[in-house]
Write an enzyme that holds these catalytic residues in place. Structure first.
Site, PDB file in Angstrom:
ATOM      1  N   ASP A  61      -1.880   3.408  40.147  1.00  0.00           N
ATOM      2  CA  ASP A  61      -3.096   4.195  40.359  1.00  0.00           C
ATOM      3  C   ASP A  61      -3.108   4.869  41.726  1.00  0.00           C
ATOM      4  OD1 ASP A  61      -5.748   5.002  39.292  1.00  0.00           O
ATOM      5  OD2 ASP A  61      -6.458   3.959  41.072  1.00  0.00           O
ATOM      6  N   HIS A  85      -9.950  10.190  37.302  1.00  0.00           N
ATOM      7  CA  HIS A  85     -10.449   9.209  38.258  1.00  0.00           C
ATOM      8  C   HIS A  85     -11.962   9.099  38.066  1.00  0.00           C
ATOM      9  CE1 HIS A  85      -6.919   9.458  41.320  1.00  0.00           C
ATOM     10  NE2 HIS A  85      -6.491   9.623  40.082  1.00  0.00           N
ATOM     11  N   ASN A 106     -12.851   5.404  36.145  1.00  0.00           N
ATOM     12  CA  ASN A 106     -11.435   5.684  36.100  1.00  0.00           C
ATOM     13  C   ASN A 106     -10.966   5.407  34.671  1.00  0.00           C
ATOM     14  OD1 ASN A 106      -8.542   5.074  36.214  1.00  0.00           O
ATOM     15  ND2 ASN A 106      -8.772   5.308  38.415  1.00  0.00           N
ATOM     16  N   SER A 134     -13.482   3.626  48.208  1.00  0.00           N
ATOM     17  CA  SER A 134     -13.196   4.804  49.018  1.00  0.00           C
ATOM     18  C   SER A 134     -12.404   5.816  48.188  1.00  0.00           C
ATOM     19  CB  SER A 134     -12.396   4.393  50.254  1.00  0.00           C
ATOM     20  OG  SER A 134     -12.055   5.509  51.032  1.00  0.00           O
TER      21      SER A 134
END
Length: 158
Positions: free
Chosen positions: A150, A60, A49, A85
């Site tokens: 984020d 990302h 990221n 995730s």
């Protein structure tokens, strides 16, 4: 939980993603790393990221790894390994390009689109790695404003 032999298979791939996450943290960014693995088990691309470092909200970890892999003839049989995730944006990338498997380091601190991916035919393996969870949990505790940014949440609304 995956079988132990699968965990052993995925562990070196996850370590590549963890190295990226640590590098991102050292650069002052968000500690999420990823790697795109080819059908043959080779790392095609890796990334982290870089939203903070590059001032670009689209960088990302998964997109950085995907870009680093360069053009492929197809993505069937490839695996995206990520320390966290995948968000909906990155889950969409997996579906759009037909990446066959996603290996998730942990989904304790954030559960993005991995269930949706599984419901739509992507093999999803959640390793529940304590090291990934600790790294992300510590980051969220120390930099909540950056974390909320984020994941697209307004921290002021909390």
């Amino acid at each position: 939980m995956p079988a132990p032999e699968d965990t052993d298979r995925y562990r070196p791939w996850l370590e590549t993603a963890v190295e990226e996450a640590r590098a991102g943290l050292e650069e002052g960014g968000i500690p999420i790393g990823a790697a795109l693995i080819g059908r043959d088990g080779r790392v095609l691309g890796r990334g982290r990221n870089r939203r903070v470092q590059d001032g670009d909200p689209s960088v990302h970890a998964e997109t950085a790894a995907f870009r680093a892999a360069g053009r492929q003839r197809g993505y069937t049989g490839t695996t995206m390994v990520t320390t966290l995730s995948p968000c909906w944006y990155c889950s969409g990338l997996v579906r759009q390009f037909g990446i066959s498997r996603v290996v998730v380091g942990e989904a304790r601190t954030f559960s993005g689109g991995h269930d949706w991916l599984a419901e739509n035919g992507v093999e999803v393996v959640v390793l529940d790695d304590p090291g990934c969870a600790t790294m992300m949990g510590e980051f969220i505790r120390t930099r909540p404003e950056l974390w909320h940014e984020d994941i697209g949440e307004d921290a002021a609304a909390d």
